[in-house]
Design an enzyme around this catalytic site. Structure first.
Site, PDB file in Angstrom:
ATOM      1  N   ASP A  71      27.797 -24.351  10.516  1.00  0.00           N
ATOM      2  CA  ASP A  71      26.598 -24.233  11.365  1.00  0.00           C
ATOM      3  C   ASP A  71      26.990 -24.536  12.812  1.00  0.00           C
ATOM      4  O   ASP A  71      28.061 -25.089  13.079  1.00  0.00           O
ATOM      5  CB  ASP A  71      25.503 -25.215  10.894  1.00  0.00           C
ATOM      6  CG  ASP A  71      24.225 -25.103  11.747  1.00  0.00           C
ATOM      7  OD1 ASP A  71      23.810 -23.968  12.066  1.00  0.00           O
ATOM      8  OD2 ASP A  71      23.669 -26.139  12.121  1.00  0.00           O
ATOM      9  N   SER A  72      26.084 -24.220  13.719  1.00  0.00           N
ATOM     10  CA  SER A  72      26.317 -24.559  15.129  1.00  0.00           C
ATOM     11  C   SER A  72      26.334 -26.080  15.327  1.00  0.00           C
ATOM     12  O   SER A  72      26.807 -26.553  16.348  1.00  0.00           O
ATOM     13  CB  SER A  72      25.198 -23.975  15.989  1.00  0.00           C
ATOM     14  OG  SER A  72      23.965 -24.558  15.611  1.00  0.00           O
TER      15      SER A  72
ATOM     16  N   CYS B 240      15.254 -21.836  10.897  1.00  0.00           N
ATOM     17  CA  CYS B 240      16.466 -22.405  11.494  1.00  0.00           C
ATOM     18  C   CYS B 240      16.826 -23.600  10.613  1.00  0.00           C
ATOM     19  O   CYS B 240      15.940 -24.395  10.267  1.00  0.00           O
ATOM     20  CB  CYS B 240      16.191 -22.856  12.930  1.00  0.00           C
ATOM     21  SG  CYS B 240      17.495 -23.873  13.660  1.00  0.00           S
TER      22      CYS B 240
ATOM     23  N   GLU C 143      20.297 -32.571  17.567  1.00  0.00           N
ATOM     24  CA  GLU C 143      21.728 -32.906  17.708  1.00  0.00           C
ATOM     25  C   GLU C 143      21.886 -34.291  18.339  1.00  0.00           C
ATOM     26  O   GLU C 143      22.837 -35.001  18.076  1.00  0.00           O
ATOM     27  CB  GLU C 143      22.434 -31.856  18.590  1.00  0.00           C
ATOM     28  CG  GLU C 143      22.584 -30.492  17.944  1.00  0.00           C
ATOM     29  CD  GLU C 143      23.596 -30.458  16.807  1.00  0.00           C
ATOM     30  OE1 GLU C 143      24.686 -31.031  16.961  1.00  0.00           O
ATOM     31  OE2 GLU C 143      23.279 -29.872  15.753  1.00  0.00           O
TER      32      GLU C 143
ATOM     33  N   CYS D 110      23.475 -21.060   8.982  1.00  0.00           N
ATOM     34  CA  CYS D 110      22.870 -20.930  10.301  1.00  0.00           C
ATOM     35  C   CYS D 110      22.184 -19.568  10.349  1.00  0.00           C
ATOM     36  O   CYS D 110      22.853 -18.535  10.177  1.00  0.00           O
ATOM     37  CB  CYS D 110      23.979 -21.021  11.346  1.00  0.00           C
ATOM     38  SG  CYS D 110      23.454 -20.725  13.032  1.00  0.00           S
TER      39      CYS D 110
ATOM     40  N   HIS E 299      18.195 -26.299  11.173  1.00  0.00           N
ATOM     41  CA  HIS E 299      17.943 -27.621  11.757  1.00  0.00           C
ATOM     42  C   HIS E 299      16.520 -28.112  11.440  1.00  0.00           C
ATOM     43  O   HIS E 299      16.269 -29.313  11.405  1.00  0.00           O
ATOM     44  CB  HIS E 299      18.078 -27.581  13.286  1.00  0.00           C
ATOM     45  CG  HIS E 299      19.486 -27.635  13.797  1.00  0.00           C
ATOM     46  ND1 HIS E 299      20.349 -26.571  13.745  1.00  0.00           N
ATOM     47  CD2 HIS E 299      20.183 -28.651  14.401  1.00  0.00           C
ATOM     48  CE1 HIS E 299      21.506 -26.905  14.294  1.00  0.00           C
ATOM     49  NE2 HIS E 299      21.430 -28.160  14.703  1.00  0.00           N
TER      50      HIS E 299
HETATM   51  N1  DGL Z   1      20.929 -24.076  12.725  1.00  0.00           N
HETATM   52  C1  DGL Z   1      20.892 -22.862  13.414  1.00  0.00           C
HETATM   53  C2  DGL Z   1      20.019 -21.797  12.857  1.00  0.00           C
HETATM   54  O1  DGL Z   1      19.742 -21.829  11.742  1.00  0.00           O
HETATM   55  C3  DGL Z   1      21.323 -22.791  14.782  1.00  0.00           C
HETATM   56  C4  DGL Z   1      20.403 -23.200  15.831  1.00  0.00           C
HETATM   57  C5  DGL Z   1      21.061 -23.174  17.175  1.00  0.00           C
HETATM   58  O2  DGL Z   1      22.233 -23.576  17.291  1.00  0.00           O
HETATM   59  O3  DGL Z   1      20.393 -22.764  18.102  1.00  0.00           O
HETATM   60  O4  DGL Z   1      19.596 -20.902  13.496  1.00  0.00           O
END
Ligand code: DGL
Length: 265
Positions: free
Chosen positions: A8-9, A181, A149, A71, A183
């Site tokens: 993931d990011s 997302c 984060e 992600c 997150h």
């Molecule tokens: N967790 C990510 C997603 O599902 C990335 C969010 C991001 O880095 O902007 O989209």
């Protein structure tokens, strides 16, 4: 035992890892967080595609037998290219708008996702396949990922930002909300406080891990007894990633060996 990469990011993919550790505990996991570059959601499509492929190649070099691109943003912009270049099972995640459309009683569905996901061809192609009578209220969650984060899940800043982002969805009287997302599942309690309990929240972690399980079976990568492991890799600070994993994961880390490493890639 298989070695499974989860990318993931940042820390968002921990919501998928949590489900994987619960459903498929007897494997080796390598979690790769590109926290030095989060958020991805406000970057260009070509940057996201290139970087996501680079991250997945790194996981293949670490011996992964399968990768979960945990992600939505990376899946939307890069999954086709990643699958065409890497010869192992690649599982992606996408906003659960299809199950949401099926569950919604009043046909009004909110979708909270990153700007890149909402603008992507992949997301819009999926949207076009869904019944016309269903109305989707799309909302980009700008600013949410950096706060997560930073560990600010319960902060007043998070509350205020969520209130702004959810306003249109609540006003449209959506009865279903898609968390598009990885997150965002960590914000479920804060979101419920703002939208109430009558709106159904759709998050696809469980379905993603069931898909991973099917792929592992197809490729004869079965679970076995033995000491499972978890390696936490971060392009920023691996100690911070470990602290976030300890805070956010509900599945106990203890029965497996855990180590962490900061990377320059
Ligand atoms: N967790 C990510 C997603 O599902 C990335 C969010 C991001 O880095 O902007 O989209």
């Amino acid at each position: 035992m298989a070695t499974i990469g989860v990318f993931d990011s940042g820390v968002g993919g921990l919501s998928i890892l949590d489900e994987a550790l619960k459903q498929l505990p007897r494997h080796h996991y390598i979690y790769l967080a590109d926290s030095a570059n989060a958020p991805y959601g406000e970057k260009s499509a070509s940057w996201i595609a290139k970087r996501s492929l680079q991250m997945c190649r790194y996981l293949v070099d670490q011996g992964c037998d399968a990768i979960v691109v945990a992600c939505n943003t990376a899946t939307a912009e890069a999954i086709a290219q990643i699958r065409s270049e890497l010869q192992i099972p690649i599982i992606g995640v996408e906003p659960g708008i299809k199950p949401a459309a099926m569950q919604s009683q009043n046909g009004v569905v909110g979708v909270l996702a990153t700007e890149a996901t909402l603008n992507s061809d992949k997301f819009n192609a999926l949207l076009a396949t869904l019944p016309r009578h269903c109305r989707f209220i799309k909302q980009a969650g700008a600013g949410l990922v950096p706060l997560i984060e930073d560990g600010q899940i319960e902060s007043p800043a998070m509350h205020a930002l969520l209130q702004t982002h959810l306003k249109g969805i609540v006003e449209a009287q959506a009865d279903t909300l898609v968390l598009g997302c990885t997150h965002y599942p960590f914000l479920k309690n804060q979101i419920k406080e703002l939208i109430g309990t009558s709106i159904t929240i759709v998050d696809t972690s469980d379905a993603v891990v069931r898909q991973l399980s099917r792929q592992l079976l197809q490729h004869r990568l079965a679970e076995e007894s033995g000491v499972a492991s978890l390696k936490l890799l971060s392009t920023a600070n691996a100690d911070t990633l470990l602290a976030m994993a300890e805070r956010l994961l509900q599945t106990p880390l203890s029965p497996r060996s855990v180590d962490q490493q900061s990377l320059m890639i």
